[in-house]
Design an enzyme around this catalytic site. Structure first.
Site, PDB file in Angstrom:
ATOM      1  CD  GLU A  39      -2.872  -0.773  -0.216  1.00  0.00           C
ATOM      2  OE1 GLU A  39      -3.085   0.380  -0.631  1.00  0.00           O
ATOM      3  OE2 GLU A  39      -3.235  -1.782  -0.848  1.00  0.00           O
ATOM      4  CE1 TYR A 122      -6.678   3.318  -0.018  1.00  0.00           C
ATOM      5  CE2 TYR A 122      -4.304   3.096   0.265  1.00  0.00           C
ATOM      6  CZ  TYR A 122      -5.482   2.742  -0.384  1.00  0.00           C
ATOM      7  OH  TYR A 122      -5.453   1.785  -1.360  1.00  0.00           O
ATOM      8  CG  ASP A 140      -7.345   5.573  -2.717  1.00  0.00           C
ATOM      9  OD1 ASP A 140      -8.554   5.484  -3.013  1.00  0.00           O
ATOM     10  OD2 ASP A 140      -6.469   4.892  -3.259  1.00  0.00           O
TER      11      ASP A 140
END
Ligand code: SF4
Length: 366
Positions: A39, A122, A140
């Site tokens: 991520e 996020y 996001d």
């Protein structure tokens, strides 16, 4: 987190995901470290472009403990090419926090997760939902765009109000039986179908419930009002050699591209003459004289969030005017943020963004 009745499009999107989901090494592995790395890496980089970096990273730092033990230089070096290096530094610090303060187990709750260095809302939501199956959203720009279109939201998605409004809807629509899949479905859907510029509505599995499509306003959504002013900065760069060695500078440990290596450069000079005199003065403080060639060997443009570098690179030769003759002795006379190294050693250092591209020119043969 409360769950509202799933609107019709949620199971339709999940069904689309079941058929179309990308096969990625951090998916369905239940390993929060792998999800975390993926991520952070994919925040400013397309998945296809970041995958080789991810694979290399996992070879170098296969576990949290391996990353926690690595030096900052090793970590930044492995990140080279992905940009936004503070993400790599923060990832290492966050992982060290987990190893030292959480017994090596990535926290299972949002509050602790978000207390880790570099972990925002996020990333926390993505890790918790994908690795642990926790009912957490991961909002996001991708998700903001999709929801703005689906629900016909004309508020600025970069504003606090717009983000809050959409996040509340995402929380309401999150299916608690498949939160990780839902968040990943949105990621894949946003990158394959509801793409930023021209959404592929003809291929969309949820077209019947999309406000933007039904009202013919897909070209108007989402609304994004950019406030950041990007400043243009001319940068004159000297690729300066002393025999087989090149003179390099380590940027300060604060600010843009911090602690990364670059060729000597002068910012904001308004002419070649001004740049030449700036570089001459710079190297003169270390006992070098400079012969700079007035021919541009490379022009580059590099965009940061607030600045745009317009780079012009020149080559030059250095002559040492001090008493010392051996390279080792000259090295010891340089300040600690300067060094002379050979071309073969370039790969051992983390380069400051576009300066890495200039290394490909060396040696410059006239
Ligand atoms: S119909 Fe078009 S704009 Fe609406 S969600 Fe699908 S791809 Fe996006």
């Amino acid at each position: 987190m409360k769950e509202m009745n799933n609107p019709k499009w949620v199971p339709q999107l999940l069904a689309w995901y079941d058929v179309n989901k990308r096969d990625l090494p951090w998916r369905d592995c239940g390993d929060p470290y792998k999800v975390w790395v993926s991520e952070v890496m994919s925040q400013q980089t397309r998945i296809e472009a970041m995958k080789p970096y991810y694979d290399n990273w996992m070879r170098l730092f296969p576990t949290l403990e391996d990353l926690a033990k690595a030096t900052e230089d090793e970590v930044v070096h492995a990140w080279q090419g992905l940009g936004y290096y503070s993400r790599a530094r923060n990832l290492r610090l966050g992982v060290q926090d987990v190893v030292h303060n959480y017994g090596g187990v990535v926290p299972h709750n949002r509050k602790d997760m978000e207390s880790l260095k570099g972990v925002g809302s996020y990333t926390a939501g993505a890790v918790l939902s994908m690795a642990y199956g926790e009912p957490e959203v991961a909002v996001d720009g991708n998700v903001l765009r999709i929801y703005a279109r689906l629900y016909g939201i004309f508020d600025d998605i970069l504003s606090t109000k717009g983000k809050k409004m959409i996040t509340a809807i995402v929380e309401d629509t999150l299916p608690h039986d498949r939160p990780g899949d839902f968040n990943q479905a949105l990621m894949d859907f946003g990158s394959a179908v509801c793409i930023p510029k021209t959404p592929r509505c003809g291929e969309c599995p949820i077209v019947n419930t999309c406000h933007a499509y039904q009202h013919n306003v897909t070209d108007q959504l989402p609304v994004r009002i950019k406030k950041i002013k990007v400043v243009d900065v001319p940068v004159f760069v000297g690729i300066l050699s002393y025999g087989d060695y090149y003179l390099l500078h380590k940027r300060p440990n604060r600010g843009l591209l911090r602690s990364m290596w670059e060729f000597p450069s002068v910012e904001n000079a308004d002419s070649y003459d001004a740049a030449e005199s700036g570089l001459t003065e710079l190297v003169g403080t270390f006992g070098f004289e400079l012969s700079l060639q007035p021919v541009i060997v490379k022009e580059l443009t590099h965009v940061f969030s607030h600045r745009k570098w317009f780079m012009k690179a020149f080559r030059g030769d250095l002559q040492y005017t001090g008493d010392h003759t051996s390279i080792e002795t000259i090295q010891t006379q340089l300040p600690k943020d300067w060094m002379l190294i050979k071309r073969e050693e370039f790969a051992d250092y983390a380069w400051a963004g576009p300066h890495g591209k200039l290394t490909e020119l060396c040696p410059i043969v006239e």
